[in-house]
Design a protein around this motif. Structure first.
Motif, PDB file in Angstrom:
ATOM      1  N   LYS A   1       0.844  -1.215   0.000  1.00 42.67           N
ATOM      2  CA  LYS A   1       0.000   0.000   0.000  1.00 42.67           C
ATOM      3  C   LYS A   1       0.881   1.268   0.000  1.00 42.67           C
TER       4      LYS A   1
ATOM      5  N   LYS B   1       2.636   1.797  -3.359  1.00 49.92           N
ATOM      6  CA  LYS B   1       1.751   2.442  -4.358  1.00 49.92           C
ATOM      7  C   LYS B   1       1.635   3.941  -4.086  1.00 49.92           C
ATOM      8  N   GLU B   2       1.535   4.284  -2.792  1.00 53.24           N
ATOM      9  CA  GLU B   2       1.408   5.695  -2.402  1.00 53.24           C
ATOM     10  C   GLU B   2       2.663   6.480  -2.819  1.00 53.24           C
TER      11      GLU B   2
END
Lengths: 335, 219
Positions: B63, B66-67
């Motif tokens: 996560k 991706k950020e």
């Protein structure tokens, strides 16, 4: 005496996991190596590398005022398929040291680490098939002892006093090794240094710490050396060179190494290496050199995994028949 | 008998060691070759430094990756930017007070690795910029102080405005003749370095200035 290394390991590990540790890194390591030798048939190890599993634990300790201690422990459980099972398993302690930061220019290291000599001081070859001249020069790559490391304007220096025993802890025949190197600071594109060593060094064979590696003679070899080494990072090439001159007991010796590594810009997973090294065991007699030409190829599957292959050909060997060897290695170092 | 005893010692030692060690990381992304010398040069008033290691895996995994990729405007390179590689962060101290940070990243360049080191103040403003390693035939031009000094004073907010033709990043000109890709890689690596600093140490202080980036920034 045999329990001292184990106690050292446990002490370092205990320190590393104590509340004092500000941060630490733990790496797992797997090394699979095998190939064919014209002299020995199928082989499962080199002089420095065995089929092994292991780990490295690296820790920093700090107070409110900053870091004051670094520790490193690297151990391999090795298996030699060419030996009967009872002798095939061994424990190799490579790094086992604690370094105290006395000031921003002075560090003091205690434990098992590289002698302060030559390229081995600045290039890490613990996972590569192509090795430097350290084994030919000293007889081992790491030793037990203390080191003072310092930096001054424009240069770094290392001074080490070690047991002269290599992988295992032994002290026979007043063995010791004193070594010193002075060189340009790390990180420059062109690095070079001058080294010297003297000592009574034990002649051993094998990388095992437990059980102790084989002692080839109860008499230490008196060694003296002076050497020059350099590394040049030039575009996609890394060029390495080392030249050493000195004495082994009553014989004058000379050693030299040249290596070029190349990473193709468009395929940075690949690395090619070519190395020539020669060590003349007695300058007073002819054909006493151990000379070897090696070609290496490495493919990086990821940041932690690589596959390597190497072809090595002896141009001359002093005490044994010439050999030609082809080796393949799978190496993992990571989570 | 002696062999059995030796093998038992090895196995017991190995088991003890495996259980005692518990933290797990991968190869280090980019650490200073000589932290004492480098830090003293940039922060002559410093009295010490503290080293910390962070991984994207630990701090948020896929996560977070991706950020960071979204803020960067580019996907991670699997060889140079894997999730479990620890980044080294040096917190610079004067006495017990934090006076800055030093941190580096590996960035894929045309001829190999670029190691981009930044020194920042406690708010993340760049106070020093240098290449620890630069594989390029025009390395001297990239290492030239006239070029590296152009990064001083910049913040992550400036890099988030990368596409603005009147922005501070647009004002930095490529010092090379034929290494435009390495110049772009330098900008990308510097931005990545600041994003990771903001994420790992600054508690996402610059999050508010992120308004999205064009996806073709490094194409």
């Amino acid at each position: 005496m045999t329990k001292i290394p184990l106690l050292t390991i446990l002490m370092l590990i205990s320190i590393s996991n104590a509340a004092l540790a500000s941060d630490s890194l733990f790496y797992k390591e797997l090394n699979l190596i095998g190939g064919h030798s014209r002299q020995n048939g199928w082989v499962g190890h080199t002089q420095e590398l065995s089929n092994s599993v292991g780990f490295e634990h690296y820790a920093k300790f700090s107070s409110d005022y900053g870091d004051f201690l670094t520790t490193d422990l690297q151990i391999r459980g090795a298996y030699d398929p060419n030996q009967p099972f009872s002798d095939a398993i061994s424990c190799e302690i490579h790094n086992a040291w604690a370094e105290y930061r006395a000031s921003n220019t002075i560090k003091i290291k205690v434990g098992h680490f590289e002698p302060a000599y030559g390229l081995g001081q600045i290039i890490d070859v613990h996972s590569t098939i192509l090795q430097l001249l350290t084994m030919e020069n000293i007889g081992y790559t790491k030793d037990w002892g203390v080191e003072l490391r310092g930096s001054a304007s424009g240069f770094d220096y290392w001074v080490a006093l070690q047991l002269g025993s290599g992988m295992s802890i032994r002290r026979l025949d007043s063995s010791y090794l004193f070594s010193a190197r002075i060189g340009t600071p790390a990180g420059r594109d062109f690095q070079y240094g001058v080294s010297a060593l003297c000592g009574n060094v034990l002649d051993t064979e094998g990388m095992s710490t437990f059980p102790k590696n084989h002692l080839l003679s109860d008499e230490a070899i008196q060694k003296e050396r002076i050497g020059f080494d350099c590394v040049y990072n030039w575009n996609s090439f890394v060029l390495k060179g080392e030249a050493d001159f000195g004495v082994n007991s009553n014989n004058s010796v000379i050693g030299y190494l040249m290596e070029a590594d190349y990473t193709p810009p468009k395929n940075q997973n690949w690395e090619f290496a070519a190395q020539f090294k020669s060590f003349v065991n007695d300058l007073g007699s002819s054909r006493t050199d151990d000379s070897k030409l090696s070609l290496g190829l490495t493919y990086r599957l990821s940041q932690t995994t690589k596959i390597s292959a190497a072809f090595t050909h002896d141009l001359n060997q002093y005490h044994q028949p010439r050999d030609t060897e082809f080796l393949v290695q799978f190496y993992y170092y990571g989570k | 008998m002696e062999n059995k005893s030796q093998i038992s010692t090895i196995l017991i030692a190995t088991l003890i060691l495996c259980f005692v060690c518990s933290v797990s990381f991968a190869a280090i992304g980019c650490e200073l070759n000589d932290p004492d010398r480098d830090i003293q040069k940039i922060f002559p008033q410093s009295t010490g430094y503290k080293t910390d290691y962070f991984t994207i895996q630990e701090k948020g995994g896929e996560k977070l990756k991706k950020e960071v990729e979204e803020k960067l405007g580019d996907a991670f390179d699997p060889i140079y930017e894997s999730l479990d590689v620890p980044y080294s962060y040096y917190t610079i101290l004067k006495g017990k007070d934090v006076i800055g940070y030093v941190h580096g990243v590996n960035q894929k360049g045309t001829y190999g690795t670029l190691q981009i080191i930044l020194a920042t103040d406690p708010d993340g403003k760049i106070m020093g910029f240098y290449y620890q390693k630069v594989s390029s035939p025009e390395a001297l031009k990239f290492r030239d102080k006239a070029f590296t000094d152009k990064f001083i004073g910049l913040t992550l907010e400036d890099f988030y405005k990368y596409g603005d033709p009147n922005g501070k990043i647009a004002a930095i000109k490529d010092p090379s003749q034929k290494s435009q890709e390495d110049f772009k890689a330098t900008i990308r690596g510097t931005k990545k370095n600041l994003i990771l600093l903001d994420t790992f140490l600054l508690n996402k202080k610059h999050e508010g200035s992120y308004k999205g980036v064009r996806n073709d920034e490094y194409k």
